[in-house]
Write a protein that holds these residues in place. Structure first.
Motif, PDB file in Angstrom:
ATOM      1  N   HIS A 205       0.813  -1.217   0.000  1.00 11.47           N
ATOM      2  CA  HIS A 205       0.000   0.000   0.000  1.00 11.47           C
ATOM      3  C   HIS A 205       0.846   1.266   0.000  1.00 11.47           C
ATOM      4  CE1 HIS A 205      -4.228  -1.453   0.502  1.00 11.47           C
ATOM      5  NE2 HIS A 205      -3.563  -2.564   0.749  1.00 11.47           N
ATOM      6  N   SER A 206       2.115   1.119  -0.315  1.00 13.83           N
ATOM      7  CA  SER A 206       2.997   2.271  -0.414  1.00 13.83           C
ATOM      8  C   SER A 206       2.615   3.128  -1.618  1.00 13.83           C
ATOM      9  CB  SER A 206       4.447   1.792  -0.570  1.00 13.83           C
ATOM     10  OG  SER A 206       5.300   2.861  -0.936  1.00 13.83           O
ATOM     11  N   ARG A 210       6.787   0.896  -7.327  1.00 12.24           N
ATOM     12  CA  ARG A 210       7.513  -0.381  -7.316  1.00 12.24           C
ATOM     13  C   ARG A 210       7.237  -1.159  -6.027  1.00 12.24           C
ATOM     14  NH1 ARG A 210      11.302   3.619  -7.070  1.00 12.24           N
ATOM     15  NH2 ARG A 210      12.450   3.888  -5.117  1.00 12.24           N
ATOM     16  N   GLU A 211       6.836  -0.469  -4.961  1.00  6.63           N
ATOM     17  CA  GLU A 211       6.436  -1.155  -3.738  1.00  6.63           C
ATOM     18  C   GLU A 211       4.978  -1.578  -3.809  1.00  6.63           C
ATOM     19  OE1 GLU A 211       9.636   0.950  -0.684  1.00  6.63           O
ATOM     20  OE2 GLU A 211       7.510   1.411  -0.479  1.00  6.63           O
ATOM     21  N   THR A 229       7.889 -11.693  -6.415  1.00  7.20           N
ATOM     22  CA  THR A 229       7.243 -10.390  -6.211  1.00  7.20           C
ATOM     23  C   THR A 229       7.272 -10.001  -4.736  1.00  7.20           C
ATOM     24  OG1 THR A 229       5.075 -11.491  -6.109  1.00  7.20           O
ATOM     25  CG2 THR A 229       5.739 -10.569  -8.235  1.00  7.20           C
ATOM     26  N   TYR A 230       8.099 -10.675  -3.972  1.00  6.32           N
ATOM     27  CA  TYR A 230       8.177 -10.423  -2.530  1.00  6.32           C
ATOM     28  C   TYR A 230       9.129  -9.269  -2.244  1.00  6.32           C
ATOM     29  CZ  TYR A 230       9.411 -11.187   2.378  1.00  6.32           C
ATOM     30  OH  TYR A 230       9.644 -11.031   3.712  1.00  6.32           O
ATOM     31  N   HIS A 277      10.499  -8.798  -9.653  1.00  2.02           N
ATOM     32  CA  HIS A 277      11.516  -7.845  -9.247  1.00  2.02           C
ATOM     33  C   HIS A 277      12.349  -8.508  -8.167  1.00  2.02           C
ATOM     34  CE1 HIS A 277       9.533  -7.145  -5.438  1.00  2.02           C
ATOM     35  NE2 HIS A 277       8.395  -6.968  -6.083  1.00  2.02           N
ATOM     36  N   HIS A 278      13.419  -7.856  -7.804  1.00  2.10           N
ATOM     37  CA  HIS A 278      14.296  -8.419  -6.777  1.00  2.10           C
ATOM     38  C   HIS A 278      13.836  -7.974  -5.396  1.00  2.10           C
ATOM     39  CE1 HIS A 278      17.104 -10.031  -9.683  1.00  2.10           C
ATOM     40  NE2 HIS A 278      17.133  -8.871 -10.300  1.00  2.10           N
ATOM     41  N   ASP A 279      14.003  -8.861  -4.444  1.00  2.00           N
ATOM     42  CA  ASP A 279      13.646  -8.577  -3.047  1.00  2.00           C
ATOM     43  C   ASP A 279      14.560  -7.504  -2.499  1.00  2.00           C
ATOM     44  OD1 ASP A 279      12.733  -8.711  -0.477  1.00  2.00           O
ATOM     45  OD2 ASP A 279      13.891 -10.510   0.014  1.00  2.00           O
TER      46      ASP A 279
END
Length: 283
Positions: A205-206, A210-211, A229-230, A277-279
């Motif tokens: 909820h940012s 990308r968040e 997607t974590y 994406h990357h964690d």
């Protein structure tokens, strides 16, 4: 037990919903995670009213909903799980996991496709993050989600019992992981191996896109980890992050009428590819 659950489905749903909602509301008072600048009296009327409208819309257009689809598929032998012989409990568990996986991918698609995002963004436009945010979905999104769920139920041949259990769990976990509650870091670290925790879902909820386009799971965190997607933590921390969408940042936007017309209001958010994406950050 299965006959009892199916016979008392409405009561079980209502009892589960009200119980979890009340527990989370009290927990938010006793152990608040983030201070809120917008009062509940401003946000809650719209958030609670929208869930009433959602419920009425589903009952009006889909009287039997997903449980009816499950019973229909079972009677006709439709769906993958109706084609194989397995113990009943295995079928129920497998169906619940497949339904949860379907919801995960549906969530990702609603972020990636612009016209679907227009429906879904009302959920993200809440300026605070608490238990009622987990109720805040546009009626058009709820109706489309129900149609998709019914189709998935028929395709996989989910038993009616699995559908009821899944929907009760989904509602409960949505209320839980939207809670503005504080958990000890050690508890959160271990719990998020099994469940989506409030700290994990808050990242989603940012106001940073990308968040927002991460941590799509509602119930279990495994799909986000499996499909990369974590995202463990927000860049600015949970106390420093901004909740919501840049285009809707006034208290006026929190009114029920403004929530309902949000899909028809223009914004400049570009579509986001569905790729992984990357964690970032620690677990």
């Amino acid at each position: 037990m299965s006959e009892f659950i199916l016979a008392n489905e409405p009561a079980i749903r209502i009892l589960g919903f009200v119980s979890v909602l009340c527990v989370m509301a009290v927990w938010e008072i006793l152990a608040t995670r983030r201070p809120q600048t917008i009062k509940r009296s401003v946000r809650w009327p719209g958030n609670l009213a929208i869930v009433v409208l959602d419920t009425l819309a589903v009952r009006l257009l889909f009287p039997l909903a997903a449980v009816g689809a499950a019973l229909f598929a079972s009677e006709h032998g439709w769906g993958l799980l109706n084609l194989v012989s397995m113990p009943g409990w295995v079928t129920v568990v497998l169906a619940i996991l497949l339904l949860d996986l379907a919801i995960y991918f549906q969530h990702r698609i609603f972020h990636a496709v612009p016209w679907l995002w227009r429906l879904h963004r009302m959920h993200h436009a809440d300026l605070e993050f608490d238990v009622t945010t987990g109720l805040r979905f546009h009626p058009f999104e709820i109706l489309l989600s129900m149609a998709i769920k019914m189709a998935v139920v028929v395709i996989i041949g989910a038993p009616a019992l699995a559908v009821v259990v899944f929907e009760v769990l989904l509602n409960a976990t949505s209320l839980f992981n939207h809670g503005n509650v504080r958990l000890p870091q050690r508890v959160d670290r271990w719990l998020r191996l099994l469940l989506v925790t409030p700290d994990m879902h808050r990242v989603h909820h940012s106001a940073i896109q990308r968040e927002t386009d991460s941590n799509f799971g509602f119930s279990v965190p495994w799909w986000d980890r499996l499909f990369r997607t974590y995202r463990a933590q927000p860049e600015k921390g949970h106390l420093g992050m901004t909740i919501g969408i840049e285009d809707f940042r006034t208290e006026h936007d929190l009114r029920l009428d403004q929530m309902l017309i949000q899909p028809f209001r223009h914004t400049e958010r570009p579509p986001k590819p569905i790729g992984p994406h990357h964690d970032t950050g620690a677990v």
